[in-house]
Design an enzyme around this catalytic site. Structure first.
Site, PDB file in Angstrom:
ATOM      1  N   GLY A  38       8.716   5.605 -16.158  1.00  0.00           N
ATOM      2  CA  GLY A  38       8.422   5.280 -14.749  1.00  0.00           C
ATOM      3  C   GLY A  38       7.866   3.878 -14.597  1.00  0.00           C
TER       4      GLY A  38
ATOM      5  N   LYS B 250       0.854  18.490 -11.119  1.00  0.00           N
ATOM      6  CA  LYS B 250      -0.255  17.832 -11.834  1.00  0.00           C
ATOM      7  C   LYS B 250      -1.167  18.866 -12.505  1.00  0.00           C
ATOM      8  CE  LYS B 250       0.828  13.522 -11.171  1.00  0.00           C
ATOM      9  NZ  LYS B 250       1.472  12.822 -12.296  1.00  0.00           N
TER      10      LYS B 250
ATOM     11  N   TYR C 228       3.838  18.338  -5.683  1.00  0.00           N
ATOM     12  CA  TYR C 228       3.318  17.270  -6.540  1.00  0.00           C
ATOM     13  C   TYR C 228       1.980  17.700  -7.169  1.00  0.00           C
ATOM     14  CZ  TYR C 228       1.094  12.681  -7.470  1.00  0.00           C
ATOM     15  OH  TYR C 228       0.446  11.609  -8.025  1.00  0.00           O
TER      16      TYR C 228
ATOM     17  N   GLY D 133       7.487   1.833 -11.169  1.00  0.00           N
ATOM     18  CA  GLY D 133       6.696   2.385 -10.061  1.00  0.00           C
ATOM     19  C   GLY D 133       5.563   1.434  -9.702  1.00  0.00           C
ATOM     20  N   GLN D 134       4.809   1.773  -8.677  1.00  0.00           N
ATOM     21  CA  GLN D 134       3.734   0.880  -8.218  1.00  0.00           C
ATOM     22  C   GLN D 134       2.766   0.560  -9.362  1.00  0.00           C
ATOM     23  OE1 GLN D 134       0.785   2.607  -5.700  1.00  0.00           O
ATOM     24  NE2 GLN D 134      -0.337   0.667  -5.545  1.00  0.00           N
TER      25      GLN D 134
ATOM     26  N   ARG E   3      14.357   4.713 -14.441  1.00  0.00           N
ATOM     27  CA  ARG E   3      15.709   5.155 -14.082  1.00  0.00           C
ATOM     28  C   ARG E   3      16.585   4.015 -13.576  1.00  0.00           C
ATOM     29  NH1 ARG E   3      16.543  10.102 -10.371  1.00  0.00           N
ATOM     30  NH2 ARG E   3      14.545   9.576  -9.412  1.00  0.00           N
TER      31      ARG E   3
HETATM   32  N1  SER Z   1      -1.209   8.393  -4.491  1.00  0.00           N
HETATM   33  C1  SER Z   1      -0.633   9.707  -4.627  1.00  0.00           C
HETATM   34  C2  SER Z   1       0.072  10.143  -3.411  1.00  0.00           C
HETATM   35  O1  SER Z   1      -0.364   9.785  -2.354  1.00  0.00           O
HETATM   36  C3  SER Z   1      -1.704  10.703  -4.954  1.00  0.00           C
HETATM   37  O2  SER Z   1      -1.854  10.748  -6.307  1.00  0.00           O
HETATM   38  O3  SER Z   1       1.008  10.882  -3.515  1.00  0.00           O
END
Ligand code: SER
Length: 318
Positions: free
Chosen positions: A8, A147, A143, A11-12, A35
């Site tokens: 990843g 986690k 999500y 990503g940010q 990816r």
């Molecule tokens: N920054 C993430 C989100 O907003 C939270 O872990 O999905």
């Protein structure tokens, strides 16, 4: 020198993590994957980069063997808002992708597996103010559920197989980089819209307080934890935080630099998600076990974000 492998990567977080890792560990010791095609920033930095979908179990193993990897930072994940729009995609990447990484780590005797967790691992039944490290975790988003799964499986593999698993529950992470698909992202877009249009319509209500940290602190916590002596760790997953604020407080702070900036509110489904997350985190366990300490407070974050975003936009605000 150890060999590091990151998923990843574009990503940010990856966009700042990879350059920081190159500096810290040396270009030849960091393998970045993602990816998408390699981006211009990584190309310029001459990053070792491979296209990889974490659901491709064999592609993943081949790279881990080819580069003789010691430490994995598994950052690939579908975030909260995108996950609610496409729970099936979130399931395949966040659960199956993670499982591939976990199993490969066990079979190939990977020295350490680091995987970010999140404030989204908590839920409406969690005590939401000064949330302790160990508490009720009944998240309401796919999500968040992924986690909790990651934390529990990591800890299970640690006990059962001795896998050196470590995780940080990141709060919202702030950087001038454009974020993708999260709920805490409002606290980045607000700077883009303030600088471009002097106006921002927020998808969270004025009073939704969330824990956050600046990217520099996110990277600091990550390096501090992955480099911590294992004998000091009694936990495997840790709360970390830098500050807490709500959209109204953030807008007021921005007004100190941009007096004409205006905010209004059109809360959507992300408002309910954010309300089910902690307002503030108790990170004393991280402080005690591996000396965690954030550096950048709220008052310094705002000018740092204004400087960073205005530079990206080529707009001067002073
Ligand atoms: N920054 C993430 C989100 O907003 C939270 O872990 O999905």
């Amino acid at each position: 020198m150890k060999k590091y492998f990151v998923t990843g990567s574009y990503g940010q977080i990856g966009m700042d993590l990879i350059p920081a890792m190159l500096e810290r560990y040396g270009k030849e010791n960091v393998v970045a994957t993602g990816r998408k095609k390699i981006n211009p920033t990584f190309k310029e930095l001459d990053v070792i980069y491979h296209r990889l979908d974490v659901r491709d179990e064999y592609g993943l193993r081949n790279l881990l063997v080819e580069y003789d990897i010691d430490i994995i930072l598994h950052n690939a994940s579908v975030l909260s808002a995108t996950g609610e729009k496409n729970p099936q995609l979130a399931h395949s990447i966040n659960f199956e992708g993670f499982y591939n990484v976990l199993e490969a780590s066990r079979e190939l005797n990977i020295e350490q597996l680091f995987v970010p967790s999140s404030i989204a691992a908590f839920g409406p039944t969690t005590p939401l103010v000064n949330t302790p490290n160990t508490t009720i975790m009944e998240p309401s988003s796919i999500y968040g559920i992924s986690k909790v799964y990651i934390e529990l499986m990591g800890s299970y593999y640690n006990k059962k197989y001795g896998l050196n698993f470590r995780s940080l529950r990141y709060p919202g992470v702030l950087s001038p980089e454009e974020p993708g698909g999260g709920t805490t992202d409002y606290a980045i877009w607000i700077f883009y819209e303030a600088l471009k249009n002097m106006k921002y319509t927020c998808f969270l209500s004025a009073d939704v307080t969330l824990p956050m940290m600046m990217m520099s602190d996110c990277l600091k916590s990550t390096f501090d934890l992955i480099e911590a002596d294992d004998s000091k760790l009694k936990h495997r997953s840790f709360n970390v935080t830098g500050m807490s604020f709500n959209p109204e407080e953030l807008a007021n702070e921005i007004n100190k630099y941009l007096p004409d900036f205006k905010i209004d509110y059109e809360p959507d489904f992300r408002d309910a998600l954010a309300r089910s997350w902690p307002q503030s985190l108790d990170d004393s366990v991280a402080r005690e076990e591996w000396g965690w300490e954030p550096e950048l407070p709220f008052e310094k974050m705002v000018p740092a974000m204004l400087d960073g975003v205005s530079e990206r936009l080529g707009i001067s605000y002073k």
